[in-house]
Design a protein around this motif. Structure first.
Motif, PDB file in Angstrom:
ATOM      1  N   ALA A  14       0.826  -1.206   0.000  1.00  0.00           N
ATOM      2  CA  ALA A  14       0.000   0.000   0.000  1.00  0.00           C
ATOM      3  C   ALA A  14       0.860   1.255   0.000  1.00  0.00           C
ATOM      4  O   ALA A  14       0.538   2.249  -0.673  1.00  0.00           O
ATOM      5  N   GLU A  15       1.954   1.226   0.731  1.00  0.00           N
ATOM      6  CA  GLU A  15       2.874   2.377   0.761  1.00  0.00           C
ATOM      7  C   GLU A  15       3.428   2.679  -0.618  1.00  0.00           C
ATOM      8  O   GLU A  15       3.464   3.828  -1.062  1.00  0.00           O
ATOM      9  N   ARG A  16       3.831   1.653  -1.328  1.00  0.00           N
ATOM     10  CA  ARG A  16       4.423   1.853  -2.650  1.00  0.00           C
ATOM     11  C   ARG A  16       3.362   2.222  -3.701  1.00  0.00           C
ATOM     12  O   ARG A  16       3.655   2.920  -4.668  1.00  0.00           O
ATOM     13  N   ALA A  17       2.142   1.784  -3.511  1.00  0.00           N
ATOM     14  CA  ALA A  17       1.087   2.103  -4.467  1.00  0.00           C
ATOM     15  C   ALA A  17       0.556   3.515  -4.275  1.00  0.00           C
ATOM     16  O   ALA A  17       0.085   4.145  -5.225  1.00  0.00           O
ATOM     17  N   TRP A  18       0.640   4.025  -3.036  1.00  0.00           N
ATOM     18  CA  TRP A  18       0.070   5.341  -2.720  1.00  0.00           C
ATOM     19  C   TRP A  18       1.102   6.451  -2.761  1.00  0.00           C
ATOM     20  O   TRP A  18       0.826   7.560  -3.235  1.00  0.00           O
ATOM     21  N   HIS A  19       2.299   6.181  -2.276  1.00  0.00           N
ATOM     22  CA  HIS A  19       3.276   7.247  -2.012  1.00  0.00           C
ATOM     23  C   HIS A  19       4.514   7.124  -2.896  1.00  0.00           C
ATOM     24  O   HIS A  19       5.098   6.043  -3.011  1.00  0.00           O
ATOM     25  N   LYS A  20       4.902   8.212  -3.499  1.00  0.00           N
ATOM     26  CA  LYS A  20       6.129   8.261  -4.298  1.00  0.00           C
ATOM     27  C   LYS A  20       7.292   8.627  -3.391  1.00  0.00           C
ATOM     28  O   LYS A  20       7.384   9.742  -2.889  1.00  0.00           O
ATOM     29  N   ALA A  21       8.186   7.672  -3.195  1.00  0.00           N
ATOM     30  CA  ALA A  21       9.297   7.889  -2.270  1.00  0.00           C
ATOM     31  C   ALA A  21      10.287   8.915  -2.815  1.00  0.00           C
ATOM     32  O   ALA A  21      10.630   8.901  -4.002  1.00  0.00           O
ATOM     33  N   LYS A  22      10.766   9.782  -1.947  1.00  0.00           N
ATOM     34  CA  LYS A  22      11.746  10.799  -2.356  1.00  0.00           C
ATOM     35  C   LYS A  22      13.077  10.175  -2.746  1.00  0.00           C
ATOM     36  O   LYS A  22      13.830  10.752  -3.531  1.00  0.00           O
ATOM     37  N   TRP A  23      13.367   8.999  -2.198  1.00  0.00           N
ATOM     38  CA  TRP A  23      14.652   8.363  -2.455  1.00  0.00           C
ATOM     39  C   TRP A  23      14.665   7.493  -3.716  1.00  0.00           C
ATOM     40  O   TRP A  23      15.704   6.949  -4.097  1.00  0.00           O
ATOM     41  N   ALA A  24      13.530   7.347  -4.370  1.00  0.00           N
ATOM     42  CA  ALA A  24      13.454   6.455  -5.534  1.00  0.00           C
ATOM     43  C   ALA A  24      14.178   7.059  -6.735  1.00  0.00           C
ATOM     44  O   ALA A  24      14.194   8.279  -6.937  1.00  0.00           O
ATOM     45  N   VAL A  25      14.767   6.184  -7.556  1.00  0.00           N
ATOM     46  CA  VAL A  25      15.481   6.614  -8.757  1.00  0.00           C
ATOM     47  C   VAL A  25      14.482   6.968  -9.853  1.00  0.00           C
ATOM     48  O   VAL A  25      13.673   6.106 -10.251  1.00  0.00           O
ATOM     49  N   PRO A  26      14.495   8.192 -10.364  1.00  0.00           N
ATOM     50  CA  PRO A  26      13.567   8.543 -11.446  1.00  0.00           C
ATOM     51  C   PRO A  26      13.857   7.709 -12.696  1.00  0.00           C
ATOM     52  O   PRO A  26      14.996   7.297 -12.938  1.00  0.00           O
ATOM     53  N   TYR A  27      12.833   7.468 -13.491  1.00  0.00           N
ATOM     54  CA  TYR A  27      13.025   6.692 -14.710  1.00  0.00           C
ATOM     55  C   TYR A  27      13.804   7.510 -15.737  1.00  0.00           C
ATOM     56  O   TYR A  27      13.581   8.709 -15.904  1.00  0.00           O
ATOM     57  N   ASN A  28      14.705   6.831 -16.435  1.00  0.00           N
ATOM     58  CA  ASN A  28      15.518   7.466 -17.480  1.00  0.00           C
ATOM     59  C   ASN A  28      14.923   7.116 -18.837  1.00  0.00           C
ATOM     60  O   ASN A  28      15.093   6.004 -19.332  1.00  0.00           O
ATOM     61  N   TYR A  29      14.187   8.060 -19.428  1.00  0.00           N
ATOM     62  CA  TYR A  29      13.516   7.800 -20.704  1.00  0.00           C
ATOM     63  C   TYR A  29      14.502   7.666 -21.865  1.00  0.00           C
ATOM     64  O   TYR A  29      14.126   7.185 -22.937  1.00  0.00           O
ATOM     65  N   ALA A  30      15.758   8.038 -21.638  1.00  0.00           N
ATOM     66  CA  ALA A  30      16.776   7.838 -22.668  1.00  0.00           C
ATOM     67  C   ALA A  30      17.347   6.430 -22.636  1.00  0.00           C
ATOM     68  O   ALA A  30      18.046   6.015 -23.566  1.00  0.00           O
TER      69      ALA A  30
END
Length: 890
Positions: free
Chosen positions: A761-777
Motif C-alpha cells: 500500500a505504501e508503494r502504491a500510494w506514495h512516491k518515495a523521495k529516495w526512488a530513482v527517477p526513470y531514465n527515458y533515454a
C-alpha cells in the motif's frame, strides 16, 4: 551298470527331490508369497489408512546424473518415501494417490510403481513383486522429481488409499496439523531440511544465505537500539504533511462528534466502524469532526485534506472516497493506548489510481467472511481494487445461473476419476467434498462481497481464467455434455462444450495438466463465455456495483489444439486471418476482449497472454498485468505493453507475489520460483516507476548480481527488439498477488498477506523521495553502476526504520484487534559473554526467550543466560507466537 548301483542312484535322486521340496516349503518363492496376498478388502484399506506411516526425506537438490534428460531441463531433486506398517498388511490390488507439485522423473523400487497422472496428482501402486508388510517393516522408495525442493511446504498432505470398488480413505500419517503456538499448518510426515549444500542450494552457484539467529540480529542492527517516535506517522505516507508551531495534541478520550456535512453516512460508515473498533467511538460530547466533499478535477479520485487542530478535525475529499481515506488516515495516526493525535495538516493524493490485491480462491477456497475481512484491511491502507480469481484448473467458485454443473461438479475435489461429481483431488485436497478447500460463492454470497466492497470504496475485478488454466470449467461442461447426451438432447449437450471430443493433442501446461485449455476454435466456447459474462454482469448490476472491468486471464498452453480436428478445419476454412495454430491464442484473446468491450466491459489480462495480440485488433482500453521476473528482463515486456498505451498494472513476482516465502529458509512457507526472500522490507524498497534500476541493489533468485539493460536494442537485421518507455508513459498501478496452490487455511493466507500488504500500500500510494527517477533515454543498470546513490540508500533505510517502527508499535496491534493472523518476524539474537542480545524487524513487538526448554520469559534487554536458548516474537496480547529460533553463540 549293475542293479545295486542303479538302486543307489535312484535313492539319491529321491532324497534330493525331498530336500528341495523341504526347502521350498520352508521358504516359498516370491510368486508363491504373492499368491498368498488377497485382494484388498475395505478392512485392509482402513488398516492401511490408520496404520501405514509415510515419511518424506529430501536427499539432494542436484542429482543431475540421475535426472531424466528430456524433462525440466534435465534438473531434478532426489528424495525418499519410507512406508512403515504398524500392523501387518498382506493385501494386494490397492493404490495410493498423492499430490506432488513437481512431476516424477523416475524411481527406484522393486515392489512399487510410481506414476505422474495429471497436474500434481501421482499414484503409488504395489506391483507383482509386492510381498506385503510385516508389523514394523519399512519399505523405501527413492525417486526423482522436477527441478528442486527448497521448502518443506512443497509436500502436500492427504495421501489417499483405495482399492477396487472400495471406499477411499486418507492415510492418517499424511494429514496436515496445526502448530499450537503459531497456529500455522504444517505437514508432519516431512523430515526437516537441515543440510545447506544438499537441501538449501539450487545449484553450485546458488549464493542464497541461510540466516541463523546471528544473521537476523546483524541485519536488524540497522534499525538502531532505540524506538523511533511514530506518533505523527500515517501509513501510507501522505504526499504532504505540515505541523503547526505549537505542536499541540487533540484529545480523543471523549470520542468523536461527526458533522457529516454533504457526505452520506453510508459512504464513510466502514471507516467510522474501524475507528470504533480501535477504541474511538462517536459521542455527542466528542471532538468535532467535520466531513465535506469538494470536487476538484485537478486531483486524483480518493484525494483528501485532513486538518487536526484545537478546534477539532476537518476532512475534505474530492469525493466520498477521499473523505473515507481521510478518516483512515486519522485511524492510522492513532496509537492504541494513547488517546490523542497531533495537530497537523495533510494534503494527500495517491501515486497510482490502481492499488490492488489479487486473491486466488480457485485453487483453495476462501469464504466470503475471509474476503470481507481482508477488504476491511485493504480499505484501512487505501487499497482500492480486489482482483478476485475464481476460476482455475482446480476449482470454479462462482454460481452461474443456468450452468449448475460449474459449482455442482467443479467447486469440489474428491476421488472421482469420472469427474462427473467432483474434480480430482489435486493439491492434496483429500476426499471430503465438505473440506474447507472446497466451496463456492452463491449469487447472494458474491453480491454480499460486492456490496461490502462498495462500502469500502473497493472495485471487485472478477477473474475466471481462460483459455488455459480452465480445467474446472472444461470438466464441468464435459459433465453437462454427458448428462444431456444420456437424455438424447444433443443441442444442450454441445451448447457450451469447451473441448473437441476428437482432439488427441498431447501437451503439458506449466502446472503439468494435459487437458486444461479451452478450445479456441469452437463456437460453443464463445457461447459459454458470453453466457458466463452476461450472468456475472447481471449479478454485479443487481448488487449495485456495475461490472466495468473483467480479467480474462488470457493464459494459453503452448502446443494445445495441434491435433484438434475442429481447429484444423478452422485453420483451413476461416476468414479471420488465422493461418497457423500458433495464432489461435491471440485470436482467442482478441475475440473475447472485443466481446467484453461490446458489453461495456473493459478487458484485463496477463502480459504473456497479451503480448501476441495485435494492438489494432484490441479494444481501446486494455489492462495488462505485467508479471515477469526482474532478472529475466521484466522491464522489456512492461515497456512494450506500456508503449502500446495500455494500462499496465505491475504484478512483478520478485516483490508482489505473496505466495513466496518471507525469508530464505526451508521452514518458511511458499513457492520460490522467482524469489526465495520477499520480506516486508523488500516490498518497501520497491521502486515501481523504475524497474531496471533494481539491478543496482537486488540480486537474482540465487542471490547473484544481474544486469538490466534498458537501452535501445536491435537484432541482427537492425529491427528494434527493445526500447525504453516512451516519454511520459506511466503505469496504472501496482497489485499484490496471493496464489493459493499450497495455501489451505485462512491463517496461512493471512500470514502470507500481512504485513507485506502494508508495504505494498505504501508503494502504491506514495512516491518515495529516495526512488530513482526513470531514465527515458535508457540506461544499463548493474551492481557496478551508481545511479542509486549512497545518499538515496541512506534516505531509504531511514524511511524504512520509521516504517518498521510504525508497524511494530502501531499497526500490528490494530491487526491483533481485527484478529488477523499476520506473520510474526523471526527474532534476531546472539549470546556474547554469557548474555543474550535480541532484536526484531518490527521494533515494539514483544520478544520472548526460553532457556533449556523452560518457560518463556519476556526479553527486556541484555540478560544472562545458560544452556540452550531459543527466542520468538509474540503478539501484543500474547495469544500467538512466531517461529522460534535457536540462539547462536557469537
Amino acid at each position: 551298470m549293475n542293479k545295486s548301483v542303479i538302486l543307489m542312484m535312484l535313492v539319491a535322486v529321491l532324497l534330493g527331490c525331498e530336500q528341495v521340496q523341504q526347502e521350498n516349503s520352508s521358504a516359498p518363492d516370491q510368486s508363491s508369497q504373492q499368491q498368498q496376498l488377497s485382494p484388498a478388502t475395505q478392512q485392509d484399506i482402513d488398516n492401511i489408512a490408520n496404520h501405514l506411516n509415510v515419511s518424506f526425506e529430501l536427499l539432494s537438490n542436484h542429482p543431475q546424473q540421475k535426472c531424466q534428460a528430456n524433462m525440466s531441463d534435465g534438473l531434478c531433486y532426489e528424495a525418499q518415501l519410507t512406508l512403515t506398517a504398524k500392523q501387518d498388511i498382506y493385501a494386494r490390488q490397492w493404490q495410493i494417490y498423492y499430490s506432488q507439485i513437481a512431476p516424477l522423473h523416475n524411481f527406484d523400487s522393486t515392489e512399487f510403481t510410481l506414476k505422474h497422472l495429471n497436474g500434481d496428482l501421482h499414484s503409488l501402486v504395489p506391483n507383482d513383486n509386492f510381498t506385503g508388510f510385516k508389523a514394523g517393516e519399512s519399505k523405501v522408495i527413492t525417486f526423482r522429481a522436477s527441478y528442486w525442493s527448497l521448502a518443506e511446504s512443497d509436500m502436500m498432505p492427504n495421501y489417499i488409499v483405495t482399492g477396487n470398488k472400495l471406499t477411499a480413505r486418507v492415510i492418517e500419517s499424511t494429514r496436515a496439523k496445526i502448530d499450537a503456538d503459531t497456529e500455522m499448518e504444517f505437514v508432519p510426515y516431512v523430515k526437516s531440511y537441515t543440510d545447506y549444500q544438499r537441501q538449501m542450494k539450487r545449484t553450485a552457484n546458488d549464493a542464497t544465505p541461510w540466516l541463523d539467529s546471528l544473521g537476523f540480529y546483524q541485519r536488524n542492527l540497522a534499525l538502531g537500539d532505540e524506538l523511533a517516535d511514530v506518533s505523527k506517522v500515517i501509513i501510507p505516507t501522505p504526499k504532504s504533511v505540515t505541523y503547526p508551531e505549537n505542536k499541540g495534541k487533540l484529545s480523543l478520550a471523549s470520542g468523536l462528534k461527526i458533522d457529516f456535512g454533504n457526505v452520506a453516512k453510508a459512504e464513510v460508515n466502514v471507516a467510522l466502524e474501524r475507528l470504533a473498533a480501535l477504541g474511538i467511538n462517536t459521542r455527542p460530547s466528542g471532538s468535532l469532526v467535520k466531513l465535506n466533499v469538494e470536487p476538484d478535477s485537478k486531483k486524483v479520485i480518493g484525494s483528501y485534506r485532513l486538518i487536526i487542530s484545537k478546534r477539532g478535525i476537518e476532512i475534505t475529499g474530492v469525493d466520498s472516497a477521499g473523505v473515507f481515506n481521510g478518516l483512515q488516515s486519522l485511524a492510522s495516526l492513532y496509537q492504541i493506548g494513547q488517546d490523542f493525535v497531533p495537530y497537523l495538516s495533510v494534503d494527500d493524493q495517491p501515486l497510482y489510481e490502481f492499488r490492488g490485491m489479487l486473491v486466488d480462491v480457485a485453487r483453495n477456497f476462501r469464504d466470503k467472511d475471509f474476503i470481507i475481512k481482508l477488504m476491511d484491511q485493504m480499505a484501512a491502507y487505501k487499497l482500492n481494487k480486489l482482483h478476485l480469481h475464481m476460476g482455475e484448473d482446480e476449482g470454479w467458485r462462482l454460481q452461474i445461473p443456468g450452468l449448475p454443473e460449474l459449482t455442482e461438479v467443479s467447486s469440489r475435489r474428491c476421488l472421482d476419476f469420472s469427474e462427473q461429481h467432483c474434480l480430482l483431488p489435486q493439491l492434496g485436497a483429500g476426499i471430503s467434498p465438505d473440506s474447507s478447500v472446497n466451496g463456492y460463492y452463491t449469487v447472494e454470497d458474491y453480491q454480499e462481497i460486492l456490496r461490502a466492497a462498495t462500502a469500502r470504496h473497493i472495485q471487485v475485478i472478477p477473474s475466471l481464467d481462460m483459455p488455459g488454466h480452465s480445467r474446472a470449467a472444461i470438466k464441468a461442461m464435459a459433465a453437462r455434455y454427458q448428462k444431456y447426451s444420456q437424455l438424447e438432447d444433443n443441442d444442450k449437450a454441445e451448447q457450451y462444450l469447451l473441448h473437441d471430443l476428437n482432439d488427441i493433442t498431447q501437451y503439458s501446461s506449466v502446472q503439468f495438466y494435459h487437458d486444461n485449455t479451452i478450445n479456441a476454435c469452437q463456437e460453443s466456447s464463445y457461447a459459454f463465455i458470453k453466457k458466463v459474462m452476461s450472468e456475472v454482469q447481471k449479478i454485479h448490476a443487481d448488487a449495485g456495483q456495475p461490472l466495468t472491468r473483467y480479467h480474462i486471464g488470457a493464459d494459453e498452453t503452448a502446443g494445445a489444439w495441434l491435433a484438434s480436428p475442429v481447429c484444423q478445419n478452422f485453420i483451413a476454412n476461416n476468414d479471420q486471418g488465422v493461418t497457423e495454430m500458433s495464432q489461435l491464442g491471440a485470436y482467442f484473446v482478441e475475440r473475447v476482449a472485443n466481446m467484453l468491450a461490446d458489453m461495456g466491459i473493459e478487458p484485463a489480462a496477463w502480459s504473456d497472454g497479451l503480448e501476441h495480440t495485435h494492438k489494432e485488433n484490441m479494444p481501446a482500453v486494455v489492462q495488462a498485468n505485467a508479471w515477469d521476473h526482474l532478472p529475466w528482463g521484466a522491464h522489456q515486456r512492461v515497456n512494450e505493453l506500456a508503449n502500446r498505451n495500455w494500462q499496465v498494472v505491475l504484478s512483478i513476482p520478485d516483490v508482489t507475489y505473496f505466495d513466496f516465502p518471507y525469508e530464505a529458509d526451508p521452514k518458511e512457507h511458499g513457492y520460490y520460483w522467482a524469489s526465495r526472500r520477499t520480506n516486508t522490507e523488500k516490498v518497501f524498497q520497491f521502486m515501481p516507476e523504475n524497474l531496471p534500476a533494481h539491478a543496482e541493489f537486488w540480486l537474482d533468485r540465487q542471490d547473484n548480481p544481474y544486469v538490466a539493460d534498458d537501452t535501445i536494442q536491435r537484432d541482427e537485421q537492425g529491427k528494434v527488439i527493445h526500447q525504453p518507455l516512451q516519454q511520459g508513459r506511466t503505469f496504472l498501478g501496482v497489485q499484490g498477488q496471493l496464489w493459493s496452490e499450497n495455501v489451505r487455511t485462512d491463517n496461512v493466507a493471512e500470514y502470507k498477506i500481512f504485513p507485506r500488504i502494508i508495504a505494498l500500500a505504501e508503494r502504491a500510494w506514495h512516491k518515495a523521495k529516495w526512488a530513482v527517477p526513470y531514465n527515458y533515454a535508457g540506461y544499463k543498470y548493474s551492481q557496478n553502476t551508481n545511479i542509486f546513490t549512497e545518499q538515496m540508500q541512506a534516505e531509504r533505510d531511514q524511511a524504512w526504520r520509521i516504517f518498521a517502527n510504525t508497524i511494530g508499535q502501531k499497526e500490528l496491534t490494530k491487526l491483533d484487534l481485527a484478529e488477523v493472523k499476520y506473520r510474526l518476524p523471526t527474532v534476531g539474537a546472539k549470546i556474547a559473554e554469557g548474555k543474550l542480545y535480541a532484536n526484531i524487524t518490527f521494533p515494539g513487538l514483544t520478544i520472548q526467550y526460553q532457556q533449556n526448554n523452560g518457560s518463556w520469559q519476556q526479553y527486556r534487554g541484555p540478560v544472562a543466560v545458560t544452556g540452550e536458548v531459543q527466542v520468538r516474537a509474540v503478539t501484543s496480547d500474547g495469544s500467538r507466537a512466531g517461529r522460534k529460533m535457536s540462539v547462536v553463540i557469537e
